[in-house]
Design an enzyme around this catalytic site. Structure first.
Site, PDB file in Angstrom:
ATOM      1  N   GLY A 189      15.277   0.169  13.842  1.00 53.30           N
ATOM      2  CA  GLY A 189      15.891  -0.476  12.691  1.00 53.30           C
ATOM      3  C   GLY A 189      16.982  -1.474  12.999  1.00 53.30           C
ATOM      4  O   GLY A 189      17.400  -2.231  12.127  1.00 53.30           O
ATOM      5  N   ASP A 190      17.437  -1.503  14.244  1.00 53.02           N
ATOM      6  CA  ASP A 190      18.450  -2.496  14.643  1.00 53.02           C
ATOM      7  C   ASP A 190      18.296  -2.766  16.134  1.00 53.02           C
ATOM      8  O   ASP A 190      19.242  -2.671  16.903  1.00 53.02           O
ATOM      9  CB  ASP A 190      19.854  -1.981  14.334  1.00 53.02           C
ATOM     10  N   LEU A 191      17.063  -3.108  16.540  1.00 55.15           N
ATOM     11  CA  LEU A 191      16.744  -3.236  17.956  1.00 55.15           C
ATOM     12  C   LEU A 191      17.138  -4.620  18.473  1.00 55.15           C
ATOM     13  O   LEU A 191      16.365  -5.297  19.152  1.00 55.15           O
ATOM     14  CB  LEU A 191      15.249  -2.975  18.183  1.00 55.15           C
ATOM     15  N   ASN A 195      21.797  -3.655  21.534  1.00 49.98           N
ATOM     16  CA  ASN A 195      21.558  -2.210  21.477  1.00 49.98           C
ATOM     17  C   ASN A 195      20.548  -1.713  22.507  1.00 49.98           C
ATOM     18  O   ASN A 195      20.229  -0.521  22.517  1.00 49.98           O
ATOM     19  CB  ASN A 195      21.084  -1.818  20.076  1.00 49.98           C
TER      20      ASN A 195
END
Length: 287
Positions: A189-191, A195
């Site tokens: 969801g926030d790759l 991250n």
């Protein structure tokens, strides 16, 4: 950084007793201030809403830690203050070694191929985890996610936009209307590039681990593919799609539709958390 260390000095001294202030790094994410020590990481929620989500975040990380994804994920070590009494809310995690890649290293085709191959492995691991009952039990699989998202953006954010901004948002939201409801894979969801952490092995990047699982859900891998493209550009995304066998028109259409709403996703989450700074950043192109 100095203000964070001063404000939370007593707490950080207890959680990171052997770390000198000059040896820590403070990272400001969308939901947390993250104090990074030599072997541990302390997450300090930026808002009350983020603090309330800490227990769920810890439970999800424990589930992921028990599943062999093929890369490291942070493991919860200590939780505190979640009842709102006494010390501030926090979550202490194990530190995943490595650093994010800078886009310029991908100018070397050999490096780009190596990185793309490991991203395929990462996404394959997340898809495999999506079939595990333990993981599925710990993660949400929201029904009609994108239609609900479009409805919520119109209701909560359109009043904060200019007329041109609303027209732009309508075009982006319209692209979501025909997306299928997919829940087979774990989706980070926030790759984004920041991250995903890498080390060096034989002169090439080696995937070390993935951090910041606040937005993890069961959903469409196209969301993570869109984040790879947003972080590193079309060149690396193309390599990943070809190597993974995902270069079909349908997948590319889903990637484009989801990627086109990243700023709106940021703005909606910030609006609900009362985070004015992140809200302003997310709506910058709509005002």
């Amino acid at each position: 950084m100095e203000m964070v260390l001063r404000t939370h000095r007593a707490l950080l001294s207890r959680l990171l007793p052997d770390v000198e202030p000059e040896d820590v790094t403070v990272h400001e994410g969308q939901f947390h201030l993250v104090v990074i020590g030599s072997g541990r990481v302390v997450c300090l929620p930026r808002t009350e809403a983020a603090a309330a989500r800490l227990p769920r975040r810890a439970a999800v990380l424990r589930s992921l830690a028990g599943f062999d994804l093929g890369f490291r994920t942070p493991e919860p070590l200590v939780e505190g203050g979640v009842d709102g009494v006494g010390e501030p809310s926090f979550l202490m995690l194990s530190r995943v070694p490595g650093t994010p890649l800078t886009a310029d290293v991908l100018d070397d085709p050999q490096v780009a191929d190596a990185v793309a191959g490991q991203y395929v492995g990462l996404l394959t691991g997340l898809a495999r985890a999506g079939a595990d009952d333990r993981v599925r039990a710990a993660l949400p699989a929201p029904e009609d996610r994108w239609r609900r998202f479009a409805t919520d953006v119109r209701a909560e954010l359109f009043g904060l936009m200019s007329a041109d901004g609303r027209r732009r948002a309508e075009r982006e939201l319209a692209a979501l209307e025909n997306l299928p409801h997919l829940t087979a894979a774990v989706v980070h969801g926030d790759l984004g590039a920041e991250n995903v952490l890498w080390e060096s092995a034989d002169g090439l990047p080696r995937l070390s681990g993935v951090i910041d699982w606040d937005e993890v859900t069961l959903g469409d891998p196209a969301e993570d593919l869109a984040a790879i493209g947003a972080g590193y550009g079309e060149g690396l995304l193309r390599r990943v799609l070809i190597l993974g066998g995902w270069a079909d028109h349908e997948t590319r259409t889903r990637i484009a539709a989801i990627g086109g709403t990243f700023a709106l996703q940021q703005a909606l989450a910030a609006h609900r958390d009362g985070d004015e700074e992140e809200l302003a950043d997310g709506l910058a192109g709509y005002r």
